[in-house]
Design an enzyme around this catalytic site. Structure first.
Site, mmCIF file in Angstrom:
data_model
loop_
_atom_site.group_PDB
_atom_site.id
_atom_site.type_symbol
_atom_site.label_atom_id
_atom_site.label_comp_id
_atom_site.label_asym_id
_atom_site.label_seq_id
_atom_site.Cartn_x
_atom_site.Cartn_y
_atom_site.Cartn_z
ATOM 1 N N HIS A 194 0.849 -1.194 0.000
ATOM 2 C CA HIS A 194 0.000 0.000 0.000
ATOM 3 C C HIS A 194 0.879 1.236 0.000
ATOM 4 O O HIS A 194 1.941 1.233 0.645
ATOM 5 C CB HIS A 194 -0.901 0.002 1.248
ATOM 6 N N ASP A 215 -7.940 -5.288 0.113
ATOM 7 C CA ASP A 215 -8.494 -6.134 -0.948
ATOM 8 C C ASP A 215 -8.163 -7.611 -0.817
ATOM 9 O O ASP A 215 -8.706 -8.430 -1.548
ATOM 10 C CB ASP A 215 -7.977 -5.648 -2.315
HETATM 11 N N1 ACO Z 1 4.125 -7.522 -4.875
HETATM 12 C C1 ACO Z 1 5.460 -7.496 -5.032
HETATM 13 N N2 ACO Z 1 6.229 -6.405 -4.825
HETATM 14 C C2 ACO Z 1 5.620 -5.300 -4.433
HETATM 15 C C3 ACO Z 1 4.215 -5.239 -4.232
HETATM 16 C C4 ACO Z 1 3.465 -6.408 -4.473
HETATM 17 N N3 ACO Z 1 2.157 -6.427 -4.310
HETATM 18 N N4 ACO Z 1 3.855 -3.994 -3.864
HETATM 19 C C5 ACO Z 1 4.991 -3.286 -3.817
HETATM 20 N N5 ACO Z 1 6.048 -4.068 -4.146
HETATM 21 C C6 ACO Z 1 7.463 -3.672 -4.165
HETATM 22 C C7 ACO Z 1 7.782 -2.767 -5.343
HETATM 23 O O1 ACO Z 1 8.168 -3.509 -6.470
HETATM 24 C C8 ACO Z 1 8.893 -1.932 -4.767
HETATM 25 O O2 ACO Z 1 10.063 -2.712 -4.767
HETATM 26 P P1 ACO Z 1 11.517 -1.984 -4.961
HETATM 27 O O3 ACO Z 1 11.661 -1.058 -3.779
HETATM 28 O O4 ACO Z 1 12.479 -3.114 -4.968
HETATM 29 O O5 ACO Z 1 11.447 -1.266 -6.274
HETATM 30 C C9 ACO Z 1 8.516 -1.749 -3.302
HETATM 31 O O6 ACO Z 1 7.704 -2.903 -2.989
HETATM 32 C C10 ACO Z 1 7.738 -0.490 -3.031
HETATM 33 O O7 ACO Z 1 6.545 -0.507 -3.760
HETATM 34 P P2 ACO Z 1 5.969 0.692 -4.624
HETATM 35 O O8 ACO Z 1 5.705 0.198 -6.010
HETATM 36 O O9 ACO Z 1 6.798 1.913 -4.433
HETATM 37 O O10 ACO Z 1 4.613 0.934 -3.927
HETATM 38 P P3 ACO Z 1 3.558 1.974 -4.425
HETATM 39 O O11 ACO Z 1 3.247 2.800 -3.242
HETATM 40 O O12 ACO Z 1 3.963 2.660 -5.663
HETATM 41 O O13 ACO Z 1 2.369 1.028 -4.833
HETATM 42 C C11 ACO Z 1 0.566 -0.459 -4.680
HETATM 43 C C12 ACO Z 1 1.373 0.626 -3.967
HETATM 44 C C13 ACO Z 1 0.119 0.029 -6.067
HETATM 45 C C14 ACO Z 1 -0.663 -0.752 -3.846
HETATM 46 C C15 ACO Z 1 1.447 -1.713 -4.812
HETATM 47 O O14 ACO Z 1 1.809 -2.172 -3.539
HETATM 48 C C16 ACO Z 1 0.774 -2.822 -5.611
HETATM 49 O O15 ACO Z 1 0.845 -2.842 -6.832
HETATM 50 N N6 ACO Z 1 0.054 -3.760 -4.899
HETATM 51 C C17 ACO Z 1 -0.680 -4.792 -5.601
HETATM 52 C C18 ACO Z 1 -1.999 -4.226 -6.094
HETATM 53 C C19 ACO Z 1 -2.984 -3.977 -4.974
HETATM 54 O O16 ACO Z 1 -3.158 -4.802 -4.089
HETATM 55 N N7 ACO Z 1 -3.652 -2.809 -5.030
HETATM 56 C C20 ACO Z 1 -4.669 -2.412 -4.044
HETATM 57 C C21 ACO Z 1 -4.171 -1.271 -3.224
HETATM 58 S S1 ACO Z 1 -5.320 -0.834 -1.971
HETATM 59 C C22 ACO Z 1 -6.498 0.033 -2.810
HETATM 60 O O17 ACO Z 1 -6.325 0.625 -3.811
HETATM 61 C C23 ACO Z 1 -7.795 0.003 -2.195
#
Ligand code: ACO
Length: 424
Positions: free
Chosen positions: A308, A365
């Site tokens: 998140h 979710d």
């Molecule tokens: N699976 C694997 N790796 C992940 C995940 C994941 N679900 N989420 C984040 N990471 C990793 C990223 O690749 C990044 O790695 P790095 O530092 O080596 O580059 C690190 O964790 C930080 O993540 P960000 O991408 O910077 O997180 P951001 O804040 O941009 O994205 C998001 C948040 C979009 C929710 C992301 O965690 C994701 O895609 N999750 C899966 C989709 C999801 O569950 N969305 C629902 C969100 S809640 C909502 O909208 C109600």
């Protein structure tokens, strides 16, 4: 603790400017850069707004490090105990929980606004079979402006109140109509003797040959899910609402924009993606393989329902939903093998260095889809359920924005294209 100074100092070349610090009621500080461009000729660069507060707001407070969520100051755990989505909707939109009289009036308004204009009902006949309900819904919400009086920032407060109730009530009817059309069953009209969530369940599942009886435990869980999703401050769809609304577009078009943003798989679409992923993992039977894929930067696969932007600990909503999910399945005597897979994935991820280092926990979710499956909601309607719940939040933010003399949202950029390239 050291007292915070009143301003930050920014030095650019020989020039030094003072930027005021502003403080939120929960002790958060922000650097106010409103005068930056005027004084330095420069802008800030913050792609995806990782560090940028776009507004002041009094609606929702999140402390992502400590897993805290409050609407209008009230902890989410208390609102869940209250158990009424419509009361929480009233709280978000109006700033205070309703008195018994206000609650009755609001319910009355929701009731009389629940019928869909009969001419709009025919629109549903012309979407292609298999169209995603989120696409249908955002189109239909936009079309409301052609059927009902528009409201914008010049509107009287009573017109805003009635359009608010119309949106919260009628989008629920639209969602149920879209579902009934998709399965070829006759449309079920809203009933004035049922409450908001019970009415929705009845419109979804009642049929002339299979009368539906609303079970209190299902009505209760739907209220809880809707309460937990009702607002989440400046997320992607709410930011879309504030941005589009700042152009003084009518409320329906504004909400339709939020709806479109929510449909993305990284936002509201994630609950549907979680189920797809759990099914895939179940078929394969190898959790570690999928964890490995999620960690591989060359693989687009992500662990859906994990991570998140704001929460860097367990999402408090996921915490509540997880417990409720186990309890509901037990009460309904449903055995869903995807819940076992979800528990296994969660356990493996929470013990994995990659997820620990990055503070990746289950988000709201991760378990919602399993609950929706248990109560009979089809998978392509999961995001619609999220959208119904988020309506009061979007409307509250729109109302707050129009009350603040907001100027049109118009970010700057850093141009990195070609220099002047004349062709003559
Ligand atoms: N699976 C694997 N790796 C992940 C995940 C994941 N679900 N989420 C984040 N990471 C990793 C990223 O690749 C990044 O790695 P790095 O530092 O080596 O580059 C690190 O964790 C930080 O993540 P960000 O991408 O910077 O997180 P951001 O804040 O941009 O994205 C998001 C948040 C979009 C929710 C992301 O965690 C994701 O895609 N999750 C899966 C989709 C999801 O569950 N969305 C629902 C969100 S809640 C909502 O909208 C109600």
């Amino acid at each position: 603790m050291n007292k915070m100074p009143e301003f930050a100092i920014l030095k650019v070349g020989d020039k030094e400017i003072q930027l005021p610090l502003v403080r939120g009621t929960e002790g958060d500080y922000a650097i106010d850069i409103a005068r930056l461009r005027a004084e330095t000729g420069m802008v800030t660069l913050d792609p995806s707004f990782m560090n940028t507060a776009s507004c002041y707001s009094t609606i929702t407070y999140i402390d992502g490090d400590n897993g805290i969520l409050r609407y209008r100051g009230i902890p989410i755990e208390d609102l869940v105990k209250l158990g009424s989505f419509t009361k929480v909707a009233y709280l978000l939109v109006n700033g205070k929980l309703p008195t018994p009289e206000q609650s009755r009036n609001f319910s009355h308004l929701l009731n009389i606004s629940s019928l869909l204009h009969e001419d709009m009902r025919h629109f549903f006949d012309h979407f292609p079979q298999g169209a995603h309900p989120m696409h249908i819904l955002s189109t239909m919400i936009n079309a409301l402006a052609a059927f009902y009086p528009n409201v914008d920032l010049q509107s009287l407060s009573e017109d805003i109140d009635s359009s608010t109730a119309r949106l919260i009530s009628i989008v629920r009817t639209m969602a149920a109509v879209a579902y009934k059309k998709s399965i070829g069953e006759p449309v079920v009209y809203p009933r004035c003797d049922l409450k908001y969530c019970g009415n929705f369940l009845n419109m979804m599942f009642d049929s002339p040959v299979r009368p539906y009886v609303v079970r209190p435990e299902i009505e209760r869980i739907l209220n809880i899910l809707f309460i937990l999703h009702a607002d989440h401050e400046q997320n992607c769809s709410t930011t879309a609402v504030r941005t589009v609304g700042s152009a003084q577009v009518n409320l329906y078009a504004t909400i339709s924009a939020g709806m479109s943003a929510l449909s993305g798989p990284l936002h509201g679409g994630a609950n549907q993606e979680v189920i797809k992923m759990l099914r895939l993992i179940e078929q394969d039977g190898n959790v570690d393989k999928f964890l490995k894929r999620a960690k591989d930067k060359n693989d687009p696969f992500r662990l859906m329902g994990f991570g998140h932007r704001v929460y860097k600990t367990y999402d408090p909503r996921a915490d509540i939903i997880k417990k409720e999910c186990h309890q509901l399945l037990e009460t309904l005597e449903i055995r869903d093998s995807l819940l076992d897979v979800a528990s296994e994935v969660e356990k493996a991820a929470l013990n994995d260095e990659y997820f620990i280092e990055r503070n990746l926990y289950p988000n709201v979710d991760f378990y919602t889809g399993i609950i929706y499956r248990a109560i009979g909601i089809p998978e392509d309607m999961f995001t619609v359920m999220f959208a119904l719940a988020r309506l009061p939040g979007w409307i509250a933010h729109w109302k707050e924005m129009i009350g603040h003399n907001t100027r049109i949202v118009r970010p700057r950029q850093v141009y990195i294209g070609k220099p002047r390239t004349p062709i003559f």
